[in-house]
Motif scaffolding. Structure first.
Motif, PDB file in Angstrom:
ATOM      1  N   ALA A 165      33.995  63.760  11.733  1.00 57.50           N
ATOM      2  CA  ALA A 165      33.853  62.606  12.613  1.00 57.50           C
ATOM      3  C   ALA A 165      34.166  63.003  14.050  1.00 57.50           C
ATOM      4  O   ALA A 165      35.207  63.581  14.323  1.00 57.50           O
ATOM      5  CB  ALA A 165      34.793  61.484  12.176  1.00 57.50           C
TER       6      ALA A 165
ATOM      7  N   THR B  29      34.773  57.551  16.147  1.00 62.99           N
ATOM      8  CA  THR B  29      33.799  57.704  15.071  1.00 62.99           C
ATOM      9  C   THR B  29      34.516  57.777  13.734  1.00 62.99           C
ATOM     10  O   THR B  29      35.507  58.479  13.575  1.00 62.99           O
ATOM     11  CB  THR B  29      32.959  58.988  15.265  1.00 62.99           C
ATOM     12  OG1 THR B  29      32.318  58.924  16.536  1.00 62.99           O
ATOM     13  CG2 THR B  29      31.928  59.147  14.163  1.00 62.99           C
ATOM     14  N   LYS B  30      33.996  57.051  12.758  1.00 66.11           N
ATOM     15  CA  LYS B  30      34.554  57.026  11.405  1.00 66.11           C
ATOM     16  C   LYS B  30      33.437  57.394  10.430  1.00 66.11           C
ATOM     17  O   LYS B  30      32.354  56.806  10.486  1.00 66.11           O
ATOM     18  CB  LYS B  30      35.095  55.630  11.106  1.00 66.11           C
ATOM     19  CG  LYS B  30      35.810  55.482   9.805  1.00 66.11           C
ATOM     20  CD  LYS B  30      36.376  54.048   9.714  1.00 66.11           C
ATOM     21  CE  LYS B  30      37.161  53.830   8.469  1.00 66.11           C
ATOM     22  NZ  LYS B  30      37.706  52.457   8.403  1.00 66.11           N
ATOM     23  N   THR B  31      33.690  58.372   9.570  1.00 66.90           N
ATOM     24  CA  THR B  31      32.682  58.839   8.625  1.00 66.90           C
ATOM     25  C   THR B  31      33.203  58.692   7.193  1.00 66.90           C
ATOM     26  O   THR B  31      34.298  59.158   6.878  1.00 66.90           O
ATOM     27  CB  THR B  31      32.348  60.326   8.886  1.00 66.90           C
ATOM     28  OG1 THR B  31      31.908  60.462  10.238  1.00 66.90           O
ATOM     29  CG2 THR B  31      31.277  60.823   7.938  1.00 66.90           C
TER      30      THR B  31
ATOM     31  N   GLU C  35      38.406  59.801  10.490  1.00 69.81           N
ATOM     32  CA  GLU C  35      38.171  59.192  11.796  1.00 69.81           C
ATOM     33  C   GLU C  35      38.739  60.069  12.902  1.00 69.81           C
ATOM     34  O   GLU C  35      39.846  60.586  12.796  1.00 69.81           O
ATOM     35  CB  GLU C  35      38.833  57.814  11.851  1.00 69.81           C
ATOM     36  CG  GLU C  35      38.623  57.071  13.138  1.00 69.81           C
ATOM     37  CD  GLU C  35      39.222  55.675  13.121  1.00 69.81           C
ATOM     38  OE1 GLU C  35      38.949  54.929  14.073  1.00 69.81           O
ATOM     39  OE2 GLU C  35      39.952  55.324  12.177  1.00 69.81           O
TER      40      GLU C  35
ATOM     41  N   THR D 240      40.472  60.307  16.330  1.00 69.19           N
ATOM     42  CA  THR D 240      41.342  59.376  17.050  1.00 69.19           C
ATOM     43  C   THR D 240      41.741  59.847  18.444  1.00 69.19           C
ATOM     44  O   THR D 240      42.563  59.210  19.092  1.00 69.19           O
ATOM     45  CB  THR D 240      42.629  59.122  16.236  1.00 69.19           C
ATOM     46  OG1 THR D 240      43.327  60.358  16.075  1.00 69.19           O
ATOM     47  CG2 THR D 240      42.315  58.499  14.892  1.00 69.19           C
TER      48      THR D 240
END
Length: 129
Positions: free
Chosen positions: A103, A108-110, A76, A78
């Motif tokens: 990400a 955004t979180k991948t 993610e 941050t």
């Protein structure tokens, strides 16, 4: 490069200290977050809430039949700094994924999931670039 080796050495000590439980967390000697985190780990290793400046990740390493390593988790972004949080991984069978997951922008979180046959250890790195 020296900083990355020092972080791996600290992380290896942290992993060794908690290997009996099968859970490892990164150790930090300073209040500021590093810009990369990397560690070699084998089957059953779990890394929750790994953080670097601008990124966070969690992953676990499992094996099927003792030799087919799998790393799965998430990364993610941050921080709104124009960089992406990324994870790269290297298996002890010579295979690698660079990047394994990426990400960006902030928030955004991948998720990622990589299986490689003939490996028992994976070195994974969280970093921003």
């Amino acid at each position: 490069m020296f900083k990355q080796k020092a972080i791996r050495a600290v992380a290896a000590v942290a992993f060794s200290a908690t290997a009996v439980l099968g859970v490892a967390t990164p150790a930090s000697a300073a209040p500021s977050q590093p810009d990369s985190f990397g560690i070699l780990a084998g089957c059953g290793a779990v890394f929750n809430n790994v953080k670097v400046d601008g990124g966070a990740a969690s992953w676990n390493i499992s094996c099927t039949n003792g030799t087919n390593a799998r790393i799965e988790g998430f990364v993610e972004d941050t921080k709104a700094d124009g960089k992406c949080a990324q994870v790269k991984a290297f298996a002890n069978n010579g295979e690698s994924r660079v990047p394994l997951a990426k990400a960006c922008p902030k928030g955004t979180k991948t998720n990622f999931d990589w299986k490689t046959s003939g490996a028992t250890d994976i070195t994974a790195y969280l970093f921003t670039a």
